[in-house]
Design a protein around this motif. Structure first.
Motif, short mmCIF file in Angstrom:
data_model
loop_
_atom_site.label_atom_id
_atom_site.label_comp_id
_atom_site.label_asym_id
_atom_site.label_seq_id
_atom_site.Cartn_x
_atom_site.Cartn_y
_atom_site.Cartn_z
N ALA A 107 14.33 10.04 27.73
CA ALA A 107 14.78 9.17 26.64
C ALA A 107 14.26 9.67 25.30
O ALA A 107 13.13 10.17 25.20
N ARG A 108 15.08 9.55 24.27
CA ARG A 108 14.67 10.01 22.95
C ARG A 108 13.46 9.21 22.45
O ARG A 108 13.28 8.05 22.80
N PRO A 109 12.64 9.84 21.62
CA PRO A 109 11.46 9.14 21.09
C PRO A 109 11.86 7.91 20.28
O PRO A 109 12.92 7.89 19.64
N THR A 110 11.01 6.93 20.30
CA THR A 110 11.25 5.71 19.53
C THR A 110 10.31 5.61 18.33
O THR A 110 10.37 4.63 17.58
N GLU A 111 9.47 6.59 18.12
CA GLU A 111 8.54 6.59 16.99
C GLU A 111 9.30 6.57 15.67
O GLU A 111 10.30 7.27 15.50
N ARG A 112 8.84 5.77 14.72
CA ARG A 112 9.47 5.75 13.40
C ARG A 112 9.31 7.12 12.75
O ARG A 112 8.24 7.74 12.83
N ARG A 157 18.13 14.50 13.72
CA ARG A 157 17.04 13.86 14.44
C ARG A 157 15.98 14.89 14.86
O ARG A 157 15.53 14.92 15.99
N TYR A 280 6.41 13.03 21.96
CA TYR A 280 6.04 11.95 22.88
C TYR A 280 4.51 11.81 22.92
O TYR A 280 3.86 12.18 23.89
#
Length: 281
Positions: A107-112, A157, A280
């Protein structure tokens, strides 16, 4: 100066493209430089590229509303702390590139992005302190910011940093980029700048690397390029060269800036493999 191949992109591709032909590489590179001209504000290439106003904005991190503002230091762990600089974000006069979409190994990172910029900038500066030879001095290329710093491209991204290197009168650039590893690329030399100059290495820790050493046309320059696919799903590329390309669209104008790139392949691999350079954390 400009990295020649590390982050070349096709705006409508569904996955990171392959790059094989040198002539095509040069043409694509000139187009791609417009997407990151903001990082080259103090260089001769930036002066030659009048297309800054045509490119999509890049997120430089927190506090990007005003140019030249130094942000409060953040905790970068051991070594120097990372203070981020605000940069000018040019307004695009044309359409934004489409959001790049491709399957990723996790899953792609969710970090701002602004958090990622701060974290990765600190990690990069600490890594350079440990990897660069004592006589090689790094500097940032973000306008009015003297230290290396990542930027984030929202359409691709991806994070990218361009670092100016110097050793006496010799000059060079280091480019470091991070993106999620794609499902359908694996570790294949199809991702390298030039197929015939590529080899695949097993790094023994679950990571694999592509290594490319390309001699530019007529032996006038050298590019060293690596791409490391980490077990955590991050792909990190790092490249160094010893020349600049001119802006003449009729053909490459290659100017040597050092006898050899200022970093070896092993040093590029050490940078790309740094634990802190990950999507990650």
């Amino acid at each position: 100066m400009d990295d020649i191949s590390g982050q070349l992109r096709a705006a409508v591709a569904d996955a990171p493209p392959t790059r094989i032909d040198v002539d095509r590489l040069i043409a694509d590179d000139r187009q791609h430089r417009r997407h990151r001209a903001w990082t080259l504000g103090g260089s001769g290439i930036a002066a030659a590229l009048a297309a800054v106003a045509l490119v999509p904005a890049l997120v430089a991190g927190p506090g990007t509303d005003g140019p030249g503002l130094t942000l409060p230091p953040i905790d970068g762990g051991p070594g120097p702390t990372a203070s981020l600089c605000a940069v000018v974000r040019p307004e695009p006069s044309g359409p934004e590139p489409p959001l790049q979409t491709y399957g990723t190994v996790r899953a792609r990172p969710t970090e701002r992005p602004e958090d990622g910029v701060a974290r990765l900038t600190a990690a990069l500066r600490n890594t350079l302190t440990g990897v660069l030879p004592e006589d090689v001095v790094p500097a940032g290329k973000v306008p009015e910011c003297g230290l290396p710093q990542f930027g984030y491209h929202p359409s691709y991204r991806e994070y990218e940093a361009i670092v100016s290197l110097s050793r006496g009168e010799e000059r060079g650039d280091l480019t470091v980029g991070l993106r999620p590893s794609a499902v359908d690329n694996g570790t294949s030399c199809a991702q390298a700048p030039v197929l015939r100059d590529c080899e695949v290495r097993d790094l023994g820790d679950g990571s694999t690397a592509l290594v490319s050493i390309t001699t530019w046309p007529e032996g006038s320059g050298v590019q060293r390029w690596v791409l490391v696919r980490k077990p955590d799903g991050t792909s990190v590329n790092a490249s160094a060269n010893n020349f600049t390309l001119g802006s003449d669209p009729s053909g490459p104008e290659v100017t040597l800036t050092a006898p050899e790139p200022l970093l070896t392949v092993d040093q590029l691999l050490a940078i790309a493999r740094a634990p802190g350079l990950t999507l990650y954390p």
